[in-house]
Design an enzyme around this catalytic site. Structure first.
Site, PDB file in Angstrom:
ATOM      1  N   ASP A  60     -29.106  20.196  91.559  1.00 43.63           N
ATOM      2  CA  ASP A  60     -28.578  19.317  92.591  1.00 43.63           C
ATOM      3  C   ASP A  60     -28.700  17.856  92.140  1.00 43.63           C
ATOM      4  OD1 ASP A  60     -28.123  17.933  95.011  1.00 43.63           O
ATOM      5  OD2 ASP A  60     -28.972  19.588  96.172  1.00 43.63           O
ATOM      6  N   THR A 131     -11.826   8.398  95.067  1.00 40.63           N
ATOM      7  CA  THR A 131     -10.564   8.813  95.687  1.00 40.63           C
ATOM      8  C   THR A 131      -9.828   7.641  96.334  1.00 40.63           C
ATOM      9  OG1 THR A 131      -9.739  10.073  97.586  1.00 40.63           O
ATOM     10  CG2 THR A 131     -12.023   9.440  97.689  1.00 40.63           C
ATOM     11  N   ASP A 132      -8.519   7.799  96.483  1.00 40.87           N
ATOM     12  CA  ASP A 132      -7.739   6.767  97.192  1.00 40.87           C
ATOM     13  C   ASP A 132      -8.020   6.791  98.691  1.00 40.87           C
ATOM     14  OD1 ASP A 132      -6.465   9.163  97.833  1.00 40.87           O
ATOM     15  OD2 ASP A 132      -4.441   8.468  97.363  1.00 40.87           O
ATOM     16  N   GLU A 133      -8.696   7.855  99.173  1.00 40.22           N
ATOM     17  CA  GLU A 133      -8.904   7.977 100.624  1.00 40.22           C
ATOM     18  C   GLU A 133      -9.827   6.883 101.166  1.00 40.22           C
ATOM     19  OE1 GLU A 133      -9.273  11.995 102.075  1.00 40.22           O
ATOM     20  OE2 GLU A 133      -8.262  12.793 100.306  1.00 40.22           O
ATOM     21  N   TYR A 156     -15.697  12.363 104.958  1.00 44.72           N
ATOM     22  CA  TYR A 156     -15.549  12.483 103.498  1.00 44.72           C
ATOM     23  C   TYR A 156     -15.254  11.122 102.883  1.00 44.72           C
ATOM     24  CZ  TYR A 156     -13.130  13.137  99.035  1.00 44.72           C
ATOM     25  OH  TYR A 156     -12.718  13.017  97.726  1.00 44.72           O
ATOM     26  N   SER A 157     -14.188  10.456 103.384  1.00 45.21           N
ATOM     27  CA  SER A 157     -13.798   9.197 102.735  1.00 45.21           C
ATOM     28  C   SER A 157     -14.852   8.119 102.960  1.00 45.21           C
ATOM     29  CB  SER A 157     -12.411   8.745 103.180  1.00 45.21           C
ATOM     30  OG  SER A 157     -12.317   8.669 104.578  1.00 45.21           O
ATOM     31  N   LYS A 160     -17.488   8.684 100.360  1.00 43.81           N
ATOM     32  CA  LYS A 160     -17.032   8.253  99.024  1.00 43.81           C
ATOM     33  C   LYS A 160     -16.987   6.718  98.968  1.00 43.81           C
ATOM     34  CE  LYS A 160     -15.776  10.378  95.925  1.00 43.81           C
ATOM     35  NZ  LYS A 160     -16.472  11.035  94.772  1.00 43.81           N
ATOM     36  N   ASN A 186      -4.941  15.437  93.697  1.00 45.82           N
ATOM     37  CA  ASN A 186      -4.685  16.202  92.461  1.00 45.82           C
ATOM     38  C   ASN A 186      -4.185  17.599  92.791  1.00 45.82           C
ATOM     39  OD1 ASN A 186      -7.070  15.251  89.902  1.00 45.82           O
ATOM     40  ND2 ASN A 186      -6.162  13.972  91.468  1.00 45.82           N
ATOM     41  N   TYR A 213      -0.570  21.191 109.502  1.00 45.54           N
ATOM     42  CA  TYR A 213      -1.211  20.401 110.562  1.00 45.54           C
ATOM     43  C   TYR A 213      -0.200  19.470 111.230  1.00 45.54           C
ATOM     44  CZ  TYR A 213      -5.702  21.663 108.304  1.00 45.54           C
ATOM     45  OH  TYR A 213      -6.772  22.314 107.762  1.00 45.54           O
ATOM     46  N   ARG A 220       1.214  12.636 101.214  1.00 46.13           N
ATOM     47  CA  ARG A 220       0.203  12.547 100.162  1.00 46.13           C
ATOM     48  C   ARG A 220       0.924  12.255  98.844  1.00 46.13           C
ATOM     49  NH1 ARG A 220      -2.225  12.026 104.050  1.00 46.13           N
ATOM     50  NH2 ARG A 220      -4.116  13.039 104.796  1.00 46.13           N
TER      51      ARG A 220
HETATM   52  P1  NAD Z   1     -14.536  20.275  93.984  1.00 44.79           P
HETATM   53  O1  NAD Z   1     -14.990  20.417  95.401  1.00 44.79           O
HETATM   54  O2  NAD Z   1     -13.548  21.240  93.435  1.00 44.79           O
HETATM   55  O3  NAD Z   1     -15.811  20.336  93.007  1.00 44.79           O
HETATM   56  C1  NAD Z   1     -17.005  19.678  93.302  1.00 44.79           C
HETATM   57  C2  NAD Z   1     -18.078  20.199  92.347  1.00 44.79           C
HETATM   58  O4  NAD Z   1     -19.297  19.493  92.620  1.00 44.79           O
HETATM   59  C3  NAD Z   1     -18.387  21.684  92.508  1.00 44.79           C
HETATM   60  O5  NAD Z   1     -18.499  22.304  91.253  1.00 44.79           O
HETATM   61  C4  NAD Z   1     -19.717  21.704  93.244  1.00 44.79           C
HETATM   62  O6  NAD Z   1     -20.517  22.842  92.945  1.00 44.79           O
HETATM   63  C5  NAD Z   1     -20.367  20.433  92.709  1.00 44.79           C
HETATM   64  N1  NAD Z   1     -21.382  19.885  93.634  1.00 44.79           N
HETATM   65  C6  NAD Z   1     -21.249  19.674  94.976  1.00 44.79           C
HETATM   66  N2  NAD Z   1     -22.405  19.183  95.475  1.00 44.79           N
HETATM   67  C7  NAD Z   1     -23.266  19.053  94.425  1.00 44.79           C
HETATM   68  C8  NAD Z   1     -24.603  18.591  94.309  1.00 44.79           C
HETATM   69  N3  NAD Z   1     -25.289  18.148  95.365  1.00 44.79           N
HETATM   70  N4  NAD Z   1     -25.180  18.586  93.079  1.00 44.79           N
HETATM   71  C9  NAD Z   1     -24.488  19.028  91.989  1.00 44.79           C
HETATM   72  N5  NAD Z   1     -23.237  19.501  92.051  1.00 44.79           N
HETATM   73  C10 NAD Z   1     -22.625  19.507  93.252  1.00 44.79           C
HETATM   74  O7  NAD Z   1     -14.036  18.774  93.860  1.00 44.79           O
HETATM   75  P2  NAD Z   1     -12.842  18.171  92.973  1.00 44.79           P
HETATM   76  O8  NAD Z   1     -11.594  18.278  93.741  1.00 44.79           O
HETATM   77  O9  NAD Z   1     -12.927  18.704  91.603  1.00 44.79           O
HETATM   78  O10 NAD Z   1     -13.256  16.619  92.982  1.00 44.79           O
HETATM   79  C11 NAD Z   1     -14.134  16.099  91.987  1.00 44.79           C
HETATM   80  C12 NAD Z   1     -14.344  14.618  92.244  1.00 44.79           C
HETATM   81  O11 NAD Z   1     -13.088  13.942  92.210  1.00 44.79           O
HETATM   82  C13 NAD Z   1     -14.954  14.313  93.610  1.00 44.79           C
HETATM   83  O12 NAD Z   1     -15.869  13.262  93.454  1.00 44.79           O
HETATM   84  C14 NAD Z   1     -13.773  13.885  94.458  1.00 44.79           C
HETATM   85  O13 NAD Z   1     -14.177  12.971  95.474  1.00 44.79           O
HETATM   86  C15 NAD Z   1     -12.900  13.204  93.408  1.00 44.79           C
HETATM   87  N6  NAD Z   1     -11.455  13.224  93.689  1.00 44.79           N
HETATM   88  C16 NAD Z   1     -10.826  14.399  93.989  1.00 44.79           C
HETATM   89  C17 NAD Z   1      -9.444  14.405  94.222  1.00 44.79           C
HETATM   90  C18 NAD Z   1      -8.693  15.687  94.513  1.00 44.79           C
HETATM   91  O14 NAD Z   1      -7.522  15.629  94.849  1.00 44.79           O
HETATM   92  N7  NAD Z   1      -9.314  16.854  94.381  1.00 44.79           N
HETATM   93  C19 NAD Z   1      -8.733  13.201  94.154  1.00 44.79           C
HETATM   94  C20 NAD Z   1      -9.415  12.018  93.846  1.00 44.79           C
HETATM   95  C21 NAD Z   1     -10.776  12.051  93.616  1.00 44.79           C
HETATM   96  P1  TYD Z   2      -5.850  18.596 101.508  1.00 39.23           P
HETATM   97  O1  TYD Z   2      -5.340  19.464 100.403  1.00 39.23           O
HETATM   98  O2  TYD Z   2      -6.981  19.083 102.334  1.00 39.23           O
HETATM   99  O3  TYD Z   2      -6.175  17.171 100.857  1.00 39.23           O
HETATM  100  P2  TYD Z   2      -6.535  15.754 101.584  1.00 39.23           P
HETATM  101  O4  TYD Z   2      -6.961  16.001 102.979  1.00 39.23           O
HETATM  102  O5  TYD Z   2      -7.693  15.274 100.744  1.00 39.23           O
HETATM  103  O6  TYD Z   2      -5.328  14.912 101.445  1.00 39.23           O
HETATM  104  O7  TYD Z   2      -4.656  18.294 102.497  1.00 39.23           O
HETATM  105  C1  TYD Z   2      -3.447  17.724 102.033  1.00 39.23           C
HETATM  106  C2  TYD Z   2      -2.570  17.473 103.252  1.00 39.23           C
HETATM  107  O8  TYD Z   2      -2.189  18.726 103.816  1.00 39.23           O
HETATM  108  C3  TYD Z   2      -3.295  16.720 104.373  1.00 39.23           C
HETATM  109  O9  TYD Z   2      -2.374  15.837 104.992  1.00 39.23           O
HETATM  110  C4  TYD Z   2      -3.701  17.802 105.340  1.00 39.23           C
HETATM  111  C5  TYD Z   2      -2.613  18.853 105.189  1.00 39.23           C
HETATM  112  N1  TYD Z   2      -3.034  20.267 105.388  1.00 39.23           N
HETATM  113  C6  TYD Z   2      -2.278  21.094 106.217  1.00 39.23           C
HETATM  114  O10 TYD Z   2      -1.258  20.681 106.800  1.00 39.23           O
HETATM  115  N2  TYD Z   2      -2.687  22.387 106.355  1.00 39.23           N
HETATM  116  C7  TYD Z   2      -3.798  22.883 105.751  1.00 39.23           C
HETATM  117  O11 TYD Z   2      -4.131  24.092 105.951  1.00 39.23           O
HETATM  118  C8  TYD Z   2      -4.542  22.024 104.886  1.00 39.23           C
HETATM  119  C9  TYD Z   2      -5.775  22.525 104.182  1.00 39.23           C
HETATM  120  C10 TYD Z   2      -4.120  20.710 104.735  1.00 39.23           C
END
Ligand code: NAD
Ligand code: TYD
Length: 350
Positions: A60, A131-133, A156-157, A160, A186, A213, A220
């Site tokens: 952790d 994140t951009d959020e 969440y945001s 972050k 992503n 939703y 996005r």
């Molecule tokens: P994810 O949820 O797929 O993966 C998160 C990983 O972190 C997992 O492997 C989980 O086991 C590990 N983790 C969680 N809590 C932990 C802890 N306390 N100690 C150690 N490990 C821990 O997330 P992701 O989508 O791969 O995102 C990765 C990073 O990129 C995040 O910081 C997220 O905010 C950022 N990000 C994600 C997106 C996106 O669209 N997914 C976009 C921009 C930024």
């Molecule tokens: P998500 O993939 O959860 O990413 P983020 O909330 O970080 O942007 O959601 C992408 C968009 O899709 C967001 O506007 C919420 C919407 N959404 C739905 O409409 N239905 C769903 O079941 C989920 C998970 C998301």
């Protein structure tokens, strides 16, 4: 051999980054610290686990003793920090988990780096992946730039945003060498199917309702995960310390438009009748505090470091659908057990 600590390397983006880095930099030792929450999955890294320049540590990021020990043992020259609780809907039901990992976890890592590097920042870098959020929600016009005021609206945001502030505070107060990137949504293989794109693909496979939703009008800005990893690599090696870089590929889509596109691609690839998947679209209750629109201006990254996305949105979507359809075992594995309970809670057993 130079060592780098990657956190969250067993997650979606992290596993793509670990695969990219171990292959591209065979002379760098990558230590992946991951707690293996529901979102972390060692199956994502099967092809790298035996590489000589890769070590996995289950743990952790909030565990100060463990993090300090790792810094002492491996003498990291860099940190690429991705570990986070990452799903907005989960942050609405359980905000404290986000505060714990995203804020306290980041602070623990910053403290460990500060102690270990002890004012000597030569060839050191703490890279915070964000994140951009954090910028909040846009109206119909405009883009997020690096100077847009922070205005996070979900737990969440907000968590972050808080971690970004801490990273900058360590730069200004202690001179810790840091860099931050804020990326848009992503997509790609290995994404946990609680997120929109893999959830929709998986539900189409099973003829299950596709939950959209509200009115599906939220926008996005989508980026192929490989292009995000390429940006992280570039910023890690060429970025200015103390700077922030926005990452995004100008692919804004309304959710309903994206879901319909996925319906068409998946129906075609599965040889189903046109319109079959679209008939599964179900409008459900909107997310609380649902941000209307995200859109990233990545001009700084393009102009100063020469980054550009390598994959068009259409190519990326095709690749992504192909990945999920040809990795059914992976999908079945991650959607068994706990996932089902989450799904029933979130979507009311539909
Ligand atoms: P994810 O949820 O797929 O993966 C998160 C990983 O972190 C997992 O492997 C989980 O086991 C590990 N983790 C969680 N809590 C932990 C802890 N306390 N100690 C150690 N490990 C821990 O997330 P992701 O989508 O791969 O995102 C990765 C990073 O990129 C995040 O910081 C997220 O905010 C950022 N990000 C994600 C997106 C996106 O669209 N997914 C976009 C921009 C930024
Ligand atoms: P998500 O993939 O959860 O990413 P983020 O909330 O970080 O942007 O959601 C992408 C968009 O899709 C967001 O506007 C919420 C919407 N959404 C739905 O409409 N239905 C769903 O079941 C989920 C998970 C998301």
């Amino acid at each position: 051999m130079k060592s780098i600590l990657v956190t969250g390397g067993a997650g979606f983006i992290g596993s793509h980054l670990v695969r990219h880095w171990t292959e591209r930099y065979p002379d760098t030792h990558l230590v992946n610290l991951d707690k293996l929450t529901y979102a972390g999955n060692l199956e994502n890294l099967k092809d790298v686990e035996t590489l000589p320049n890769y070590t996995f540590v289950k743990g952790d990021i909030v565990d100060e003793k463990l993090v300090d020990e790792l810094f002492d043992r491996y003498r990291f020259e860099g940190v690429i920090h991705l570990a986070a609780e990452s799903h907005v809907d989960r942050s609405i039901t359980n905000p404290l988990a986000f505060i714990q990992t995203n804020i306290l976890g980041t602070a623990t890592l910053l403290n460990a780096a500060r102690r270990a590097w002890n004012g000597n920042s030569d060839n050191k870098l703490f890279y915070h992946v964000s994140t951009d959020e954090v910028y909040g929600s846009l109206g119909k016009e405009g883009l997020f730039t690096e100077t847009t005021r922070y205005d996070p609206r979900s737990p969440y945001s907000a968590s972050k945003a808080s971690s970004d502030h801490l990273v900058r505070a360590y730069f200004h107060t202690y001179g810790l060498p840091v860099v931050i990137s804020n990326c848009s949504n992503n997509y790609g293989g290995f994404q946990f199917p609680e997120k929109l794109i893999p959830l929709v693909i998986n539900n189409i496979r099973h003829h299950k309702p596709l939950p959209v939703y509200g009115k599906g009008e939220n926008v996005r800005d989508w980026l192929y995960v490989g292009d995000h990893v390429a940006a992280i690599d570039l910023i890690f090696h060429k970025g200015q310390k103390g700077e922030t870089y926005n990452v995004g590929g100008h692919n804004e889509k309304q959710n309903i438009e994206l879901v319909k596109l996925l319906c068409r691609i998946v129906d075609k690839k599965l040889g189903r009748k046109e319109g079959e998947a679209e008939s599964l679209i179900t409008y459900v209750q909107d997310r609380a505090g649902h941000d209307l629109r995200y859109a990233i201006d990545s001009d700084k990254l393009v102009r100063t470091l020469g980054w550009k996305p390598s994959v068009t949105f259409e190519e990326g979507m095709e690749k992504t659908v192909d990945w999920y359809l040809s990795n059914e075992a992976w999908l079945n594995n991650v959607t068994s057990g706990d996932y089902q309970r989450y799904y029933d809670r979130q979507y009311g057993n539909r």
